[in-house]
Design an enzyme around this catalytic site. Sequence first.
Site, PDB file in Angstrom:
ATOM      1  N   ASN A   9      -0.322  22.472  86.183  1.00  0.00           N
ATOM      2  CA  ASN A   9      -0.226  23.886  85.789  1.00  0.00           C
ATOM      3  C   ASN A   9       1.230  24.151  85.425  1.00  0.00           C
ATOM      4  OD1 ASN A   9      -0.129  26.645  85.569  1.00  0.00           O
ATOM      5  ND2 ASN A   9      -0.606  27.061  87.723  1.00  0.00           N
ATOM      6  N   LYS A  11       2.546  26.731  84.287  1.00  0.00           N
ATOM      7  CA  LYS A  11       2.949  28.127  84.520  1.00  0.00           C
ATOM      8  C   LYS A  11       3.734  28.643  83.305  1.00  0.00           C
ATOM      9  CE  LYS A  11       2.606  27.261  89.432  1.00  0.00           C
ATOM     10  NZ  LYS A  11       3.042  27.533  90.785  1.00  0.00           N
ATOM     11  N   HIS A  95      -5.660  32.061  89.972  1.00  0.00           N
ATOM     12  CA  HIS A  95      -4.445  31.500  90.590  1.00  0.00           C
ATOM     13  C   HIS A  95      -3.767  32.595  91.417  1.00  0.00           C
ATOM     14  CE1 HIS A  95      -0.512  29.736  91.166  1.00  0.00           C
ATOM     15  NE2 HIS A  95      -1.048  28.575  90.852  1.00  0.00           N
ATOM     16  N   GLU A  97      -0.874  33.420  91.742  1.00  0.00           N
ATOM     17  CA  GLU A  97       0.175  34.176  91.034  1.00  0.00           C
ATOM     18  C   GLU A  97      -0.415  35.246  90.119  1.00  0.00           C
ATOM     19  OE1 GLU A  97       2.254  30.769  89.490  1.00  0.00           O
ATOM     20  OE2 GLU A  97       2.894  30.262  91.518  1.00  0.00           O
ATOM     21  N   GLU A 182      -5.146  26.418  97.270  1.00  0.00           N
ATOM     22  CA  GLU A 182      -3.695  26.520  97.160  1.00  0.00           C
ATOM     23  C   GLU A 182      -3.178  27.553  98.158  1.00  0.00           C
ATOM     24  OE1 GLU A 182      -2.270  25.049  92.971  1.00  0.00           O
ATOM     25  OE2 GLU A 182      -2.527  27.201  92.986  1.00  0.00           O
ATOM     26  N   GLY A 188       5.403  26.140  95.402  1.00  0.00           N
ATOM     27  CA  GLY A 188       6.779  26.217  94.917  1.00  0.00           C
ATOM     28  C   GLY A 188       7.808  26.304  96.024  1.00  0.00           C
ATOM     29  N   SER A 228       3.158  22.290  96.334  1.00  0.00           N
ATOM     30  CA  SER A 228       4.221  21.309  96.582  1.00  0.00           C
ATOM     31  C   SER A 228       3.716  19.862  96.608  1.00  0.00           C
ATOM     32  CB  SER A 228       4.984  21.655  97.870  1.00  0.00           C
ATOM     33  OG  SER A 228       5.601  22.939  97.743  1.00  0.00           O
TER      34      SER A 228
HETATM   35  P1  13P Z   1       3.923  23.750  93.030  1.00  0.00           P
HETATM   36  O1  13P Z   1       3.356  22.352  92.830  1.00  0.00           O
HETATM   37  O2  13P Z   1       5.154  23.988  92.213  1.00  0.00           O
HETATM   38  O3  13P Z   1       4.063  24.087  94.469  1.00  0.00           O
HETATM   39  O4  13P Z   1       2.818  24.771  92.427  1.00  0.00           O
HETATM   40  C1  13P Z   1       1.511  24.667  92.849  1.00  0.00           C
HETATM   41  C2  13P Z   1       0.671  25.538  91.995  1.00  0.00           C
HETATM   42  O5  13P Z   1       0.725  26.753  92.097  1.00  0.00           O
HETATM   43  C3  13P Z   1      -0.204  24.889  91.006  1.00  0.00           C
HETATM   44  O6  13P Z   1      -1.088  25.793  90.435  1.00  0.00           O
END
Ligand code: 13P
Length: 271
Positions: A9, A11, A95, A97, A182, A188, A228
Amino acid sequence: MRKPVMAGNWKMNCDSDEARELADGVVAVAGQVEAADVIVCPTAVALTTVAASVKNSKVAMGAQNLFWEADGAYTGEVSAQMLLSAGCEYVLCGHSERRGRFGTLDEADADDLAAVFGDTDATVNRKARAALAAGLKPVICCGELLAERQAGNTDEVVVAQIKAALCCISAEDCANVIFAYEPVWAIGTGEVCDGDEANRVCGLIRATIAGVLGDQVAEDMRVLYGGSVKPDNVEGLMAMEHIDGGLVGGASLKADSFGDLVKAAEASAAG
Ligand code: 13P
């Protein structure tokens, strides 16, 4: 036997030129993998560029979001049909976010931009259904906030998200669905969820699916872990019974590290 998946992803990273370079790099390191599904999810504006890069490779493309209507006066939105015609096979739904569980965008949380997107369990379900109806495969994300985990509510939160996401989705449709656990506090942050605990929650997701749609659907469903995931922790995660792959942010932005993750996914298929 469930086929492992490694999904990147990206982002809100990579303009079109950077996306082309990264996609070409992923194709070079992972483009002919047979035993795992490899997915990259660029921003909407980079989809056609990335589609050209991954064409004729084993790398599939996904979008990061969609709107459930087919067309109309929805400024700024993109429909499932449009994503399909841009070359997408997958689309992320819900997601963290994009889920609006962070309060409103007032002064107190003005830095927490996740508050502005506002996906709910109901809209995530509508998006997943629209994706399936158009022939896209939704990757439905779920996971608890840090405060929810600390309050001991992880299971309750995740089970409710899964049940809501599955509303009006048939057992047959589920062949084209992927779930991703997740935990929001692991995204992150560099703080990966302990493998046994990630496995436990992914198992809970599977059990919840079994309760709604039966054992076979649950047994066949691919459940990913995200938060992560890195080359140095992926092997342990992929060895877990209920973890069928990764949904990866940061480590998917470099072809080399994502290539290592893909190789770990492929190796897990043999193990
Ligand atoms: P990270 O791998 O940067 O922690 O992000 C995970 C994520 O949100 C994937 O959709």
